[in-house]
Scaffold this motif. Structure first.
Motif, short mmCIF file in Angstrom:
data_model
loop_
_atom_site.label_atom_id
_atom_site.label_comp_id
_atom_site.label_asym_id
_atom_site.label_seq_id
_atom_site.Cartn_x
_atom_site.Cartn_y
_atom_site.Cartn_z
N SER A 126 0.82 -1.20 0.00
CA SER A 126 0.00 0.00 0.00
C SER A 126 0.86 1.26 0.00
O SER A 126 0.59 2.21 -0.74
CB SER A 126 -0.93 -0.01 1.23
N ALA A 127 1.90 1.27 0.84
CA ALA A 127 2.79 2.44 0.90
C ALA A 127 3.54 2.62 -0.42
O ALA A 127 3.75 3.75 -0.88
CB ALA A 127 3.78 2.28 2.05
N LEU A 128 3.93 1.52 -1.03
CA LEU A 128 4.69 1.60 -2.29
C LEU A 128 3.81 2.13 -3.42
O LEU A 128 4.24 2.99 -4.20
CB LEU A 128 5.24 0.22 -2.65
N CYS A 132 4.06 5.62 -5.63
CA CYS A 132 4.08 5.67 -7.10
C CYS A 132 3.15 6.73 -7.66
O CYS A 132 3.30 7.16 -8.80
CB CYS A 132 3.70 4.31 -7.68
N THR A 133 2.16 7.15 -6.88
CA THR A 133 1.23 8.17 -7.36
C THR A 133 1.82 9.57 -7.30
O THR A 133 1.22 10.51 -7.80
CB THR A 133 -0.07 8.16 -6.53
N THR A 138 7.96 8.96 -12.80
CA THR A 138 7.53 8.88 -14.20
C THR A 138 6.80 7.57 -14.45
O THR A 138 6.87 6.62 -13.65
CB THR A 138 8.74 8.97 -15.14
N ALA A 139 6.11 7.50 -15.58
CA ALA A 139 5.39 6.29 -15.95
C ALA A 139 6.34 5.11 -16.10
O ALA A 139 6.00 3.97 -15.75
CB ALA A 139 4.61 6.52 -17.24
N ALA A 140 7.54 5.36 -16.61
CA ALA A 140 8.51 4.28 -16.78
C ALA A 140 8.98 3.74 -15.44
O ALA A 140 9.23 2.53 -15.29
CB ALA A 140 9.70 4.79 -17.59
N GLU A 141 9.10 4.60 -14.45
CA GLU A 141 9.57 4.16 -13.14
C GLU A 141 8.53 3.32 -12.42
O GLU A 141 8.87 2.38 -11.69
CB GLU A 141 9.94 5.38 -12.28
N GLY A 193 -4.77 3.65 -5.05
CA GLY A 193 -3.56 4.13 -5.70
C GLY A 193 -3.52 3.79 -7.18
O GLY A 193 -3.11 4.61 -8.01
N LEU A 194 -3.96 2.58 -7.53
CA LEU A 194 -3.98 2.19 -8.94
C LEU A 194 -4.91 3.09 -9.75
O LEU A 194 -4.59 3.48 -10.88
CB LEU A 194 -4.43 0.73 -9.06
#
Length: 448
Positions: A126-128, A132-133, A138-141, A193-194
């Motif tokens: 959940s934290a990860l 990412c948000t 970046t989208a690649a990361e 997050g997704l």
């Protein structure tokens, strides 16, 4: 150099965990400023070691502290430190955690282990995903994270359907068997997050795995779980704001959102008929969701929503429930609602009441502000007391004014010459009156 491996051996001890996080934080900052070479710490492969601590064969305390350490890497990432000298430098540990192989190991331990590894692994996931948000990624990361999570989407949805076994809980609302549990909350946070990242492949996978019907089942099953209701409300808002029409349609078809909103209001109407019952816990969130639906239906590109909101049942709900409730809310916002017809409506209004911009505590007692003329403090407050007697608290010439009233009509004997008219008043009294007053004073002095 020899300290960190020893700390990892004793990770089940919180003091060792705390020192480990401190060492990592200091090393990251020093390395970013090129004050020294800390390659030895990176050579330890700290992320992989901590992920291994989530293995189902290890003690729950080890798993818990490993989870805290990994979440600490994410939350202490320099990317999160605004104004820091290293704000632009990504954390090397977080970068390692975001690699596809690391996320794969995390999901494997989380979804194929014990109840303890599930709980603590989901905390890290959940934290990860929340990390990412962030705009700095970046989208690649974030692609490796999205790809691995998408591959285990079915297992995540299954956690919602079949959570770890928990003992029944009894609270004021009654027994909960089973309770919602933290694991299902964490899965919903991952979904949130997704959706915020608007990854089309992940969204399609969520729809394919039937996530939304399960989410809505939980929303209505746990009627008093405010945290859950707020979380699901945000999920729905994120869906409607996104561009995935198939996922949105799933909300109305598979999730049966409109029908459930209508049914929930009907259930609430029956529920509040019983004495001493408040409205169901999700009614405020349902109002917000219904308003969000109607707002998005008016936007360009959402014409397809008319297929659902044009149904007669929904139209009746708007006319009989939503529009009147919104109208009451608007009146409350303007401060123009004074009468509440019944308890049911009062509870509805209470959901929307916001505190006034300024509050004068004296208004509650019909007092004036402290800086007003003190002689007029009780103006307008004349009237019968609780026994029906008329008392004039403004009468300065009565039995001692307000103070005299509070003291039962007693007077304070002011020696002659010490008041404005004390001596003159004393001289004007007859000897009989003075004798009676002295006698009363003596009687009061002798009384217990």
């Amino acid at each position: 150099k020899g300290l960190v491996p020893q700390l990892l051996l004793h990770i089940s001890t919180y003091s060792a965990l705390e020192l480990l996080l401190k060492v990592v934080s200091e090393v990251e900052e020093a390395a970013s400023l090129q004050e020294a070479d800390f390659g030895w710490l990176y050579d330890i492969d700290l992320v992989s070691v901590l992920l291994g601590k989530l293995d189902k064969s290890l003690d729950s305390e080890v798993q818990a502290n490993a989870s805290v350490a990994l979440v600490g890497f994410v939350s202490q990432s320099p990317m999160q430190w605004e104004g820091s000298a290293i704000a632009s430098m990504p954390s090397r540990f977080v970068n390692d955690l975001m690699k596809a192989e690391s996320v794969s190991v995390l999901l494997q331990h989380t979804l194929s282990g014990t109840d303890s590894s599930l709980e603590h692994g989901l905390t890290v996931l959940s934290a990860l995903v929340k990390h990412c948000t962030g705009e700095a990624r970046t989208a690649a990361e974030v692609a490796p994270v999205m790809g691995e999570v998408r591959g285990r989407m079915g297992d995540l949805v299954n956690v919602l359907r079949n959570p770890p076994k928990l003992d029944s809980v009894v609270n004021q609302a009654g027994p909960l068997d089973p309770p919602l549990g933290s694991s299902r909350i964490k899965v919903l946070e991952v979904f949130e997050g997704l959706l915020k990242m608007k990854n089309r492949e992940c969204e399609d996978k969520m729809r394919e795995m039937g996530a939304m019907p399960v989410v809505m089942d939980l929303f209505f099953k746990y009627e008093w779980h405010t945290f859950l209701h707020n979380l699901v409300q945000r999920l729905i808002e994120d869906m409607l704001q996104g561009g995935n029409e198939d996922l949105k349609r799933s909300l109305f078809t598979d999730g049966e959102l409109l029908d459930r909103i209508i049914s929930a209001h009907a259930r609430n109407d029956e529920w509040v008929k019983e004495p001493k019952r408040s409205r169901l816990g999700y009614m405020g969130q349902l109002r917000n969701i219904a308003n969000t639906i109607m707002a998005h239906s008016k936007q360009d590109g959402n014409e397809w929503m008319s297929e659902y909101i044009s149904q007669p049942a929904w139209g009746h709900f708007l006319e009989s429930e939503l529009d009147p409730t919104n109208e009451r809310y608007e009146k409350l916002q303007l401060g123009s609602v004074h009468n509440r017809p019944n308890t049911h409506q009062q509870e509805e209004d209470d959901d929307f009441t916001s505190p006034p911009a300024t509050i004068n505590p004296y208004d509650h007692f019909n007092f004036r502000a402290p800086d007003d003329d003190q002689e007029d403090l009780f103006d307008g407050d004349e009237g019968p007391d609780e026994y029906g007697d008329e008392k004039d608290y403004d009468d300065d010439e009565g039995e001692g004014g307000l103070l005299g009233t509070l003291m039962g009509g007693l007077k304070v004997d002011v020696p002659p010459g010490e008041g404005d008219a004390g001596g003159a008043e004393e001289d004007s009294k007859t000897p009989e009156a003075l004798a009676r007053e002295r006698n009363q004073e003596g009687t009061l002095a002798d009384s217990p």
